[in-house]
Design a protein around this motif. Structure first.
Motif, PDB file in Angstrom:
ATOM      1  N   ALA A 202      -3.158   8.014   5.602  1.00  0.00           N
ATOM      2  CA  ALA A 202      -2.482   7.655   4.353  1.00  0.00           C
ATOM      3  C   ALA A 202      -1.151   8.377   4.324  1.00  0.00           C
ATOM      4  CB  ALA A 202      -3.335   8.020   3.150  1.00  0.00           C
ATOM      5  N   LEU A 203      -0.136   7.689   3.850  1.00  0.00           N
ATOM      6  CA  LEU A 203       1.192   8.313   3.826  1.00  0.00           C
ATOM      7  C   LEU A 203       1.952   7.917   2.577  1.00  0.00           C
ATOM      8  CD1 LEU A 203       3.517   6.023   4.794  1.00  0.00           C
ATOM      9  CD2 LEU A 203       2.387   6.413   6.970  1.00  0.00           C
ATOM     10  N   SER A 204       2.875   8.810   2.188  1.00  0.00           N
ATOM     11  CA  SER A 204       3.688   8.510   1.011  1.00  0.00           C
ATOM     12  C   SER A 204       5.026   7.940   1.466  1.00  0.00           C
ATOM     13  CB  SER A 204       3.891   9.753   0.147  1.00  0.00           C
ATOM     14  OG  SER A 204       4.567  10.754   0.865  1.00  0.00           O
ATOM     15  N   ALA A 205       5.283   6.727   1.018  1.00  0.00           N
ATOM     16  CA  ALA A 205       6.540   6.051   1.355  1.00  0.00           C
ATOM     17  C   ALA A 205       6.639   4.799   0.506  1.00  0.00           C
ATOM     18  CB  ALA A 205       6.552   5.648   2.825  1.00  0.00           C
ATOM     19  N   ASP A 206       7.842   4.252   0.456  1.00  0.00           N
ATOM     20  CA  ASP A 206       7.999   2.951  -0.178  1.00  0.00           C
ATOM     21  C   ASP A 206       7.340   1.931   0.743  1.00  0.00           C
ATOM     22  OD1 ASP A 206       8.954   0.431  -1.026  1.00  0.00           O
ATOM     23  OD2 ASP A 206      10.583   1.449  -2.074  1.00  0.00           O
ATOM     24  N   THR A 207       6.502   1.093   0.177  1.00  0.00           N
ATOM     25  CA  THR A 207       5.728   0.148   0.984  1.00  0.00           C
ATOM     26  C   THR A 207       6.608  -0.837   1.761  1.00  0.00           C
ATOM     27  OG1 THR A 207       3.759  -1.216   0.896  1.00  0.00           O
ATOM     28  CG2 THR A 207       5.383  -1.599  -0.847  1.00  0.00           C
ATOM     29  N   THR A 208       7.811  -1.061   1.282  1.00  0.00           N
ATOM     30  CA  THR A 208       8.703  -2.002   1.986  1.00  0.00           C
ATOM     31  C   THR A 208       9.132  -1.433   3.347  1.00  0.00           C
ATOM     32  OG1 THR A 208      10.622  -1.099   0.870  1.00  0.00           O
ATOM     33  CG2 THR A 208       9.634  -3.015  -0.151  1.00  0.00           C
ATOM     34  N   LEU A 209       8.853  -0.143   3.550  1.00  0.00           N
ATOM     35  CA  LEU A 209       9.221   0.478   4.832  1.00  0.00           C
ATOM     36  C   LEU A 209       8.055   0.487   5.832  1.00  0.00           C
ATOM     37  CD1 LEU A 209      11.203   3.565   3.428  1.00  0.00           C
ATOM     38  CD2 LEU A 209      12.089   1.327   4.095  1.00  0.00           C
ATOM     39  N   ALA A 210       6.991  -0.252   5.511  1.00  0.00           N
ATOM     40  CA  ALA A 210       5.782  -0.237   6.368  1.00  0.00           C
ATOM     41  C   ALA A 210       6.105  -0.407   7.863  1.00  0.00           C
ATOM     42  CB  ALA A 210       4.790  -1.293   5.891  1.00  0.00           C
ATOM     43  N   PRO A 211       7.006  -1.322   8.247  1.00  0.00           N
ATOM     44  CA  PRO A 211       7.256  -1.505   9.694  1.00  0.00           C
ATOM     45  C   PRO A 211       7.901  -0.287  10.367  1.00  0.00           C
ATOM     46  CG  PRO A 211       8.019  -3.406   8.443  1.00  0.00           C
ATOM     47  CD  PRO A 211       7.704  -2.345   7.440  1.00  0.00           C
ATOM     48  N   GLN A 212       8.430   0.637   9.575  1.00  0.00           N
ATOM     49  CA  GLN A 212       8.958   1.876  10.192  1.00  0.00           C
ATOM     50  C   GLN A 212       7.828   2.783  10.667  1.00  0.00           C
ATOM     51  OE1 GLN A 212      11.718   4.154   7.874  1.00  0.00           O
ATOM     52  NE2 GLN A 212      13.057   2.397   7.497  1.00  0.00           N
ATOM     53  N   PHE A 213       6.674   2.619  10.056  1.00  0.00           N
ATOM     54  CA  PHE A 213       5.555   3.511  10.377  1.00  0.00           C
ATOM     55  C   PHE A 213       4.512   2.864  11.290  1.00  0.00           C
ATOM     56  CE2 PHE A 213       7.287   4.892   6.308  1.00  0.00           C
ATOM     57  CZ  PHE A 213       7.496   6.242   6.562  1.00  0.00           C
ATOM     58  N   PHE A 214       4.426   1.524  11.221  1.00  0.00           N
ATOM     59  CA  PHE A 214       3.364   0.844  11.978  1.00  0.00           C
ATOM     60  C   PHE A 214       3.935  -0.299  12.806  1.00  0.00           C
ATOM     61  CE2 PHE A 214       1.667   2.588   8.025  1.00  0.00           C
ATOM     62  CZ  PHE A 214       0.809   3.537   8.569  1.00  0.00           C
ATOM     63  N   LYS A 215       3.350  -0.449  13.995  1.00  0.00           N
ATOM     64  CA  LYS A 215       3.813  -1.499  14.918  1.00  0.00           C
ATOM     65  C   LYS A 215       3.463  -2.883  14.358  1.00  0.00           C
ATOM     66  CE  LYS A 215       3.021   1.071  19.133  1.00  0.00           C
ATOM     67  NZ  LYS A 215       1.732   1.535  19.591  1.00  0.00           N
ATOM     68  N   ALA A 216       4.129  -3.895  14.894  1.00  0.00           N
ATOM     69  CA  ALA A 216       3.790  -5.275  14.533  1.00  0.00           C
ATOM     70  C   ALA A 216       2.325  -5.516  14.911  1.00  0.00           C
ATOM     71  CB  ALA A 216       4.694  -6.237  15.287  1.00  0.00           C
ATOM     72  N   ASP A 217       1.676  -6.400  14.204  1.00  0.00           N
ATOM     73  CA  ASP A 217       0.277  -6.800  14.486  1.00  0.00           C
ATOM     74  C   ASP A 217      -0.715  -5.637  14.454  1.00  0.00           C
ATOM     75  OD1 ASP A 217       1.320  -9.334  15.048  1.00  0.00           O
ATOM     76  OD2 ASP A 217       1.644  -8.806  17.154  1.00  0.00           O
ATOM     77  N   SER A 218      -0.492  -4.673  13.591  1.00  0.00           N
ATOM     78  CA  SER A 218      -1.400  -3.517  13.562  1.00  0.00           C
ATOM     79  C   SER A 218      -2.679  -3.776  12.762  1.00  0.00           C
ATOM     80  CB  SER A 218      -0.724  -2.310  12.903  1.00  0.00           C
ATOM     81  OG  SER A 218       0.297  -1.813  13.699  1.00  0.00           O
ATOM     82  N   PHE A 219      -2.624  -4.695  11.789  1.00  0.00           N
ATOM     83  CA  PHE A 219      -3.733  -4.776  10.827  1.00  0.00           C
ATOM     84  C   PHE A 219      -4.442  -6.129  10.842  1.00  0.00           C
ATOM     85  CE2 PHE A 219      -0.622  -1.681   9.322  1.00  0.00           C
ATOM     86  CZ  PHE A 219      -1.426  -0.547   9.353  1.00  0.00           C
ATOM     87  N   ASP A 220      -5.766  -6.072  10.742  1.00  0.00           N
ATOM     88  CA  ASP A 220      -6.568  -7.304  10.702  1.00  0.00           C
ATOM     89  C   ASP A 220      -6.479  -7.965   9.327  1.00  0.00           C
ATOM     90  OD1 ASP A 220      -7.925  -7.280  13.338  1.00  0.00           O
ATOM     91  OD2 ASP A 220      -8.618  -5.335  12.622  1.00  0.00           O
ATOM     92  N   ALA A 221      -6.260  -7.158   8.291  1.00  0.00           N
ATOM     93  CA  ALA A 221      -6.139  -7.720   6.936  1.00  0.00           C
ATOM     94  C   ALA A 221      -5.435  -6.716   6.029  1.00  0.00           C
ATOM     95  CB  ALA A 221      -7.513  -8.051   6.372  1.00  0.00           C
TER      96      ALA A 221
END
Ligand SMILES: C[S@@+](CC[C@H](N)C(=O)[O-])C[C@H]1O[C@@H](n2cnc3c(N)ncnc32)[C@H](O)[C@@H]1O
Length: 303
Positions: free
Chosen positions: A228-247
């Protein structure tokens, strides 16, 4: 055709009153359509002996069907109806931890636990991976995670969970909860906390924890990963690679207490604006065939 009925969790009745049966019928309908090949018929609420049940008919229930039914958010006990009598069918939920993982935390703004489970189930059943529920560890994102109600439910299933919330205090409080819970339950784990920096300045925090329900699984490296991390959610791709989540499963902000915020941290009461800004980012980190399910809370809040 055989008739079946399941008893609703007593807690569901208290929380949702009249809506609980309808919600359960809806959830079972999605499961039936997406996973059980529409083999269940005549799903409806029915009173048996003055108590509310959800009744349905099917040619037969295979072991795998019962495993799916066992995870319904509202199920308490399942029965086959034979000659007007209820014959119990043993439930086999996927749950890997004690119930208190879901129930201990109490705080203002917490999303209702049963409703969170329903959201997760309905979302997952609608992905292209629904048939793999018992075969593979899913990875689920709650991009507005608060203090982790969705994440806890995901972990309960033995899946990997990732959360993002703009409020650092929520992430701190959630880390505290997770750390205390794992220690108190003697669950083997490896927890790392770190600062998120931008141009050498701390702009947030994150924690990553690997753990397993049994020592054997931990030793074998078959661990659940929770971040879990604190950040603006619109920055999600800065923290996680493409295709990281099943849902993606989330409960959108509402009102002042959990107002949506822009990256400038302004409080806004317009979840739709947040959605518009965040959806492209969420899409980038979601796998193809995954599905995002959001709850829009208007005046008819269910929590
Ligand atoms: C309805 S609450 C979620 C509650 C959570 N399900 C729980 O039970 O703890 C919505 C969350 O969205 C967060 N939020 C609002 N705007 C955000 C943004 N731009 N980026 C990340 N999180 C945001 C709020 O801080 C709040 O915790």
């Amino acid at each position: 055709m055989t008739d079946y009925a399941f008893l609703l969790l007593p807690a569901m009745n208290k929380v949702y009153a009249e809506a609980s049966a309808q919600l359960s019928v809806g959830e079972l309908g999605v499961l039936n359509e997406r996973i059980l090949g529409n083999r269940l018929r005549d799903i409806a609420e029915e009173r048996i002996g003055g108590v509310r049940y959800i009744r349905f008919a099917a040619d037969s229930l295979e072991e795998r069907d019962v495993r799916y039914l066992s995870n319904l958010s509202s199920i308490y006990a399942l029965f086959e109806i034979a000659d007007g009598l209820l014959r119990p069918i043993e439930l086999r939920p996927i749950d890997r931890f004690d119930d208190d993982l879901i129930t201990i935390q109490k705080y203002q703004g917490k999303t209702n636990e049963h409703f969170t489970k329903l959201l997760l189930n309905v979302t997952f059943a609608s992905t292209s991976f629904a048939q793999e529920m018992f075969e593979r560890r899913m990875t689920i994102l709650d991009p507005l995670c608060g203090r982790g109600t969705t994440l806890n439910q995901v972990v309960m299933y033995g899946w990997n969970a990732t959360g993002i919330d703009i409020d650092e205090r929520d992430i701190e409080a959630y880390e505290q909860f997770v750390s205390t819970y794992l220690k108190r339950k003697h669950i083997k784990h490896d927890l790392q906390s770190s600062a998120i920096r931008e141009k050498k300045k701390q702009v947030g925090r994150r924690f990553d924890v690997d753990f397993a329900p049994t020592k054997e699984e931990f030793k074998a490296g078959e661990t659940i990963h929770l971040t879990a991390l604190s950040a603006d959610t619109t920055l999600a791709p800065q923290f996680f690679k493409a295709d990281s989540f099943d849902a993606i499963v989330t409960d959108l902000p509402y009102g002042v207490l959990h107002g949506s915020r822009t990256s400038q941290q302004e409080l806004s009461r317009r979840p739709l604006e947040l959605l518009e800004a965040a959806l492209p980012a969420w899409k980038m980190v979601l796998k193809r065939g995954g599905l995002a399910l959001l709850r829009f809370l208007g005046t008819n809040r269910l929590t």
